[in-house]
Design a protein around this motif. Structure first.
Motif, short mmCIF file in Angstrom:
data_model
loop_
_atom_site.label_atom_id
_atom_site.label_comp_id
_atom_site.label_asym_id
_atom_site.label_seq_id
_atom_site.Cartn_x
_atom_site.Cartn_y
_atom_site.Cartn_z
N SER A 13 -1.92 -11.01 22.00
CA SER A 13 -2.39 -10.49 20.72
C SER A 13 -1.33 -9.57 20.13
CB SER A 13 -3.70 -9.73 20.92
OG SER A 13 -4.05 -9.02 19.74
N VAL A 14 -0.94 -9.81 18.88
CA VAL A 14 0.06 -9.01 18.18
C VAL A 14 -0.58 -8.45 16.92
CG1 VAL A 14 2.35 -8.98 17.14
CG2 VAL A 14 1.89 -10.49 19.08
N GLU A 15 -0.58 -7.13 16.76
CA GLU A 15 -1.22 -6.49 15.61
C GLU A 15 -0.29 -5.48 14.95
OE1 GLU A 15 -5.89 -6.16 16.61
OE2 GLU A 15 -4.58 -5.08 18.00
N ILE A 16 -0.49 -5.32 13.64
CA ILE A 16 0.23 -4.32 12.85
C ILE A 16 -0.81 -3.49 12.11
CG2 ILE A 16 1.80 -3.94 10.90
CD1 ILE A 16 3.27 -4.93 13.31
N PHE A 17 -0.58 -2.17 12.03
CA PHE A 17 -1.45 -1.31 11.23
C PHE A 17 -0.64 -0.15 10.66
CE2 PHE A 17 -1.74 -0.09 15.66
CZ PHE A 17 -1.65 1.30 15.67
N GLY A 18 -1.12 0.37 9.53
CA GLY A 18 -0.42 1.45 8.85
C GLY A 18 -0.93 2.81 9.29
N LEU A 19 -0.10 3.84 9.00
CA LEU A 19 -0.48 5.22 9.24
C LEU A 19 -0.14 6.04 8.01
CD1 LEU A 19 1.19 4.27 12.17
CD2 LEU A 19 -0.36 6.08 12.86
N THR A 20 -0.99 7.00 7.68
CA THR A 20 -0.70 7.90 6.58
C THR A 20 0.22 9.01 7.06
OG1 THR A 20 -2.56 9.39 7.02
CG2 THR A 20 -3.01 7.42 5.67
N ALA A 21 0.66 9.85 6.13
CA ALA A 21 1.50 10.99 6.49
C ALA A 21 0.76 11.94 7.42
CB ALA A 21 1.96 11.72 5.23
N GLY A 22 -0.57 11.97 7.34
CA GLY A 22 -1.39 12.80 8.21
C GLY A 22 -1.77 12.11 9.50
N ASP A 27 0.84 -1.20 0.00
CA ASP A 27 0.00 0.00 0.00
C ASP A 27 0.88 1.25 0.00
OD1 ASP A 27 -1.84 2.03 0.39
OD2 ASP A 27 -3.04 0.88 1.82
N PRO A 28 0.91 2.03 -1.08
CA PRO A 28 1.79 3.21 -1.14
C PRO A 28 1.36 4.33 -0.21
CG PRO A 28 0.36 3.15 -3.06
CD PRO A 28 0.12 1.86 -2.31
N ALA A 29 0.12 4.29 0.28
CA ALA A 29 -0.37 5.35 1.16
C ALA A 29 0.13 5.20 2.59
CB ALA A 29 -1.89 5.39 1.15
N ALA A 30 0.69 4.04 2.93
CA ALA A 30 1.21 3.82 4.28
C ALA A 30 2.54 4.55 4.44
CB ALA A 30 1.37 2.33 4.55
N ASP A 31 2.56 5.56 5.32
CA ASP A 31 3.78 6.35 5.54
C ASP A 31 4.63 5.78 6.66
OD1 ASP A 31 5.22 8.94 4.88
OD2 ASP A 31 4.92 9.19 7.04
N SER A 32 4.03 4.97 7.53
CA SER A 32 4.75 4.29 8.59
C SER A 32 3.87 3.16 9.11
CB SER A 32 5.10 5.26 9.73
OG SER A 32 3.93 5.83 10.29
N TRP A 33 4.43 2.36 10.00
CA TRP A 33 3.71 1.22 10.55
C TRP A 33 3.76 1.27 12.07
CZ3 TRP A 33 0.94 -1.54 7.21
CH2 TRP A 33 1.31 -1.50 5.85
#
Length: 251
Positions: free
Chosen positions: A227-236, A190-196
């Motif tokens: 429980s182990v989870e990962i999610f993305g964040l946008t630049a905003g 996903d190119p919109a993910a600026d960090s994780w």
């Protein structure tokens, strides 16, 4: 909503990390999330690479999160979205300490609108609102902590959330007396993910640069399933959908 961790420290195997993603703690210049003072300083590491290639080794830095001996308010997410008239459940059950009182300021004006002894409160904003909820937690001897979280109430469509990462896996690298160091991996294009960000038992514990696809986390208490989870964040700093896995309790 997840349960709080007894002992947590994060090893973020990537450069350009920032600790503790979540709602913003009160105070000038605070990050989104309760500010945590490290209990110890990690040994100096070699300078991290400026970028991370697909096969490049990761620079590992140990960052102890320490223990909070007072009280600390926590929410499992760093923002709430709703339409006018929609009920929102604010759940602070992941807060830390022997909390005896929860005070809720729904519009962030400094006046607490409700007081409870329990960690959850349901509230409905009848009109559009763009601001913050403030939660103050206290214990019996007067220790307090204030946490603020953004609230967006609008009739306009909300932003499109990032897709959840795929193939999230967690493995224990070492386990001593029920405490493990684990490695978490995931996939995404996903190119919109600026960090994780990585969350343990529902609570975000660290942020990793966008090129990373793995992270190492230390001091994971495994007397119960984790429980182990990962999610993305946008630049905003808009939060994407989570994906995760469960690491069984250590035998």
């Amino acid at each position: 909503m997840g349960r709080s961790m007894n002992r947590n420290a994060a090893v973020l195997a990537a450069s350009g990390l920032a600790l503790m993603l979540g709602a913003c703690a009160e105070g000038p210049g605070a990050l989104y999330g309760p500010e945590v003072t490290p209990a110890a300083t990690a040994s100096p590491q070699a300078s991290p690479p400026t970028g991370q290639g697909g096969d490049s080794p990761l620079q590992v830095t140990v960052i102890p999160l320490g223990k909070n001996n007072g009280v600390e308010a926590r929410f499992p997410i760093n923002g709430y979205y709703a339409a006018p008239g929609m009920e929102i459940t604010f759940d602070a059950s992941g807060s830390v300490g022997a909390i005896s009182k929860y005070e809720w300021d729904f519009d962030g004006d400094g006046t607490y609108d409700a007081t409870t002894t329990g960690p959850a409160y349901k509230h409905t904003y009848e009109d559009e609102f763009e601001g913050q909820l403030a939660l103050r937690v206290s214990n019996a001897i007067g220790s307090t902590h204030v946490l603020r979280v953004p609230v967006h109430v609008s009739t306009k469509p909300f932003h499109q959330q990032l897709a959840p990462p795929g193939n999230v896996q967690a493995e224990a690298l070492t386990t001593v007396n029920g405490i493990s160091t684990i490695k978490v991996t995931w996939e995404s294009d996903d190119p919109a993910a600026d960090s994780w960000a990585v969350a343990i038992n529902g609570m975000p514990v660290g942020r990793i640069e966008k090129t990373a696809r793995s992270v190492t986390v230390t001091d994971i208490q495994r007397d119960e399933d984790v429980s182990v989870e990962i999610f993305g964040l946008t630049a905003g700093m808009e939060v994407g959908r989570r994906a995760g896995t469960t690491l069984p309790a250590a035998k």
